[in-house]
Design a protein around this motif. Structure first.
Motif, short mmCIF file in Angstrom:
data_model
loop_
_atom_site.label_atom_id
_atom_site.label_comp_id
_atom_site.label_asym_id
_atom_site.label_seq_id
_atom_site.Cartn_x
_atom_site.Cartn_y
_atom_site.Cartn_z
N LEU A 1 0.85 -1.18 0.00
CA LEU A 1 0.00 0.00 0.00
C LEU A 1 0.89 1.23 0.00
CD1 LEU A 1 -2.55 -1.13 2.73
CD2 LEU A 1 -2.79 -1.30 0.27
N ILE A 2 0.54 2.21 -0.82
CA ILE A 2 1.31 3.44 -0.91
C ILE A 2 0.41 4.59 -0.51
CG2 ILE A 2 2.55 5.01 -2.44
CD1 ILE A 2 2.56 1.61 -3.61
N TYR A 3 0.87 5.38 0.47
CA TYR A 3 0.12 6.53 0.96
C TYR A 3 0.89 7.80 0.66
CZ TYR A 3 -3.70 4.09 3.09
OH TYR A 3 -4.84 3.36 3.27
N GLN A 4 0.16 8.80 0.18
CA GLN A 4 0.71 10.07 -0.26
C GLN A 4 0.40 11.15 0.77
OE1 GLN A 4 -0.87 11.10 -4.05
NE2 GLN A 4 -0.17 13.21 -3.98
N PRO A 5 1.39 12.02 1.07
CA PRO A 5 1.10 13.10 2.01
C PRO A 5 0.10 14.09 1.41
CG PRO A 5 3.34 13.28 1.15
CD PRO A 5 2.75 12.01 0.61
N ALA A 6 -0.46 14.93 2.26
CA ALA A 6 -1.47 15.89 1.81
C ALA A 6 -0.90 16.78 0.70
CB ALA A 6 -1.93 16.75 2.98
N LEU B 1 1.40 -4.97 -6.51
CA LEU B 1 1.86 -6.32 -6.23
C LEU B 1 3.35 -6.38 -6.55
CD1 LEU B 1 -0.94 -8.58 -7.72
CD2 LEU B 1 -0.36 -8.29 -5.33
N ALA B 2 4.16 -6.78 -5.57
CA ALA B 2 5.60 -6.85 -5.77
C ALA B 2 6.21 -7.77 -4.73
CB ALA B 2 6.21 -5.47 -5.68
N ARG B 3 7.47 -8.16 -4.98
CA ARG B 3 8.17 -9.05 -4.05
C ARG B 3 8.81 -8.28 -2.89
NH1 ARG B 3 8.87 -11.58 -8.95
NH2 ARG B 3 8.23 -13.76 -8.96
N SER B 4 9.23 -7.03 -3.15
CA SER B 4 9.90 -6.25 -2.12
C SER B 4 9.39 -4.81 -2.15
CB SER B 4 11.41 -6.26 -2.34
OG SER B 4 11.72 -5.57 -3.53
N ARG B 5 9.75 -4.08 -1.10
CA ARG B 5 9.34 -2.67 -1.02
C ARG B 5 9.96 -1.87 -2.18
NH1 ARG B 5 8.33 0.50 3.85
NH2 ARG B 5 8.75 -1.49 4.78
N GLU B 6 11.22 -2.13 -2.47
CA GLU B 6 11.88 -1.39 -3.54
C GLU B 6 11.20 -1.63 -4.89
OE1 GLU B 6 13.61 -3.43 -1.39
OE2 GLU B 6 14.25 -1.76 -0.11
N GLU B 7 10.88 -2.89 -5.16
CA GLU B 7 10.19 -3.22 -6.42
C GLU B 7 8.82 -2.55 -6.47
OE1 GLU B 7 8.45 -7.12 -8.79
OE2 GLU B 7 9.88 -7.42 -7.16
N ALA B 8 8.12 -2.54 -5.35
CA ALA B 8 6.80 -1.90 -5.30
C ALA B 8 6.91 -0.40 -5.56
CB ALA B 8 6.16 -2.14 -3.94
N GLU B 9 7.90 0.25 -4.98
CA GLU B 9 8.07 1.68 -5.18
C GLU B 9 8.44 2.00 -6.62
OE1 GLU B 9 10.81 2.71 -2.09
OE2 GLU B 9 9.20 2.96 -0.61
N VAL B 10 9.31 1.18 -7.21
CA VAL B 10 9.69 1.40 -8.61
C VAL B 10 8.47 1.26 -9.51
CG1 VAL B 10 10.99 0.42 -10.55
CG2 VAL B 10 12.11 0.78 -8.35
N PHE C 1 5.26 1.55 -8.73
CA PHE C 1 4.28 2.61 -8.47
C PHE C 1 4.73 3.93 -9.07
CE2 PHE C 1 2.99 6.24 -5.93
CZ PHE C 1 1.62 6.19 -6.13
N PHE C 2 5.97 4.34 -8.79
CA PHE C 2 6.41 5.66 -9.25
C PHE C 2 6.62 5.71 -10.76
CE2 PHE C 2 7.52 6.27 -4.72
CZ PHE C 2 6.74 7.39 -4.52
N THR C 3 6.89 4.58 -11.40
CA THR C 3 6.97 4.56 -12.85
C THR C 3 5.61 4.88 -13.45
OG1 THR C 3 8.73 2.91 -12.78
CG2 THR C 3 7.54 3.14 -14.85
N GLU C 4 4.57 4.23 -12.95
CA GLU C 4 3.21 4.51 -13.44
C GLU C 4 2.73 5.89 -13.01
OE1 GLU C 4 0.59 1.41 -12.19
OE2 GLU C 4 1.89 -0.16 -12.98
N TRP C 5 3.07 6.30 -11.80
CA TRP C 5 2.63 7.57 -11.24
C TRP C 5 3.22 8.73 -12.03
CZ3 TRP C 5 4.89 11.47 -7.99
CH2 TRP C 5 3.96 12.27 -7.32
#
Length: 156
Positions: free
Chosen positions: A5-10, A109-118, A120-124
């Motif tokens: 899950l990724i949460y964004q600040p205000a 969906l990812a195996r690690s936090r780093e993979e999940a962030e990559v 997410f931020f690629t699509e974002w």
């Protein structure tokens, strides 16, 4: 594969400069939250959940004493709130972040936090860029007559 899950600040600003403020955490059972719920709840700043946990433990101690439970059964009874915190750790953390102004930005969906962030931020970042204008295609004249219904057939 885990769900992250990724949460964004205000704020509605969409730039990769703000990526450091995002919070990423795994959904599912958290062993540390089960084994040391008080420490985990304090560390994650889940104050309301901490108060409820302490109240539940006090109530269970009183219940075990009133029922005259022996040591083994009382310990099993005391582990119930730990089990609840372990299973609901992601939900508790998400609610705590939302109370502080964060909002859910996405799930990956990812195996690690780093993979999940990559991922997410690629699509974002791709969504933040305006789409390139497309060349207008000439309108095609319709060659078939107007047909109504599920099985288009020309009128006879």
């Amino acid at each position: 594969m885990n769900t992250w899950l990724i949460y964004q600040p205000a704020g509605d600003e969409r730039s990769l400069d703000r990526a450091e403020g995002f919070v990423t955490f795994r959904e599912g059972f958290h062993k540390i939250a089960f084994l040391a719920p008080v420490i985990w709840l304090i560390w994650r700043r889940c104050w309301l959940a901490l108060a409820l946990y302490v109240a539940a433990e006090i109530a269970l101690v009183a219940l075990a004493g009133a029922l005259g439970m022996d040591g083994g059964r009382a310990i099993l009874l005391m582990l119930l709130p730990n089990l609840a915190v372990g299973f609901e750790a992601a939900w508790l953390r998400a609610r705590s972040l939302e109370r502080r102004g964060y909002r859910h930005a996405g799930s990956v969906l990812a195996r690690s936090r780093e993979e999940a962030e990559v991922r997410f931020f690629t699509e974002w970042a791709a969504e933040a860029e305006p789409p390139a204008p497309r060349a207008a295609s000439p309108a095609r004249p319709s060659t078939s007559p107007a047909v109504l219904g599920f099985f288009p057939e020309a009128a006879r």
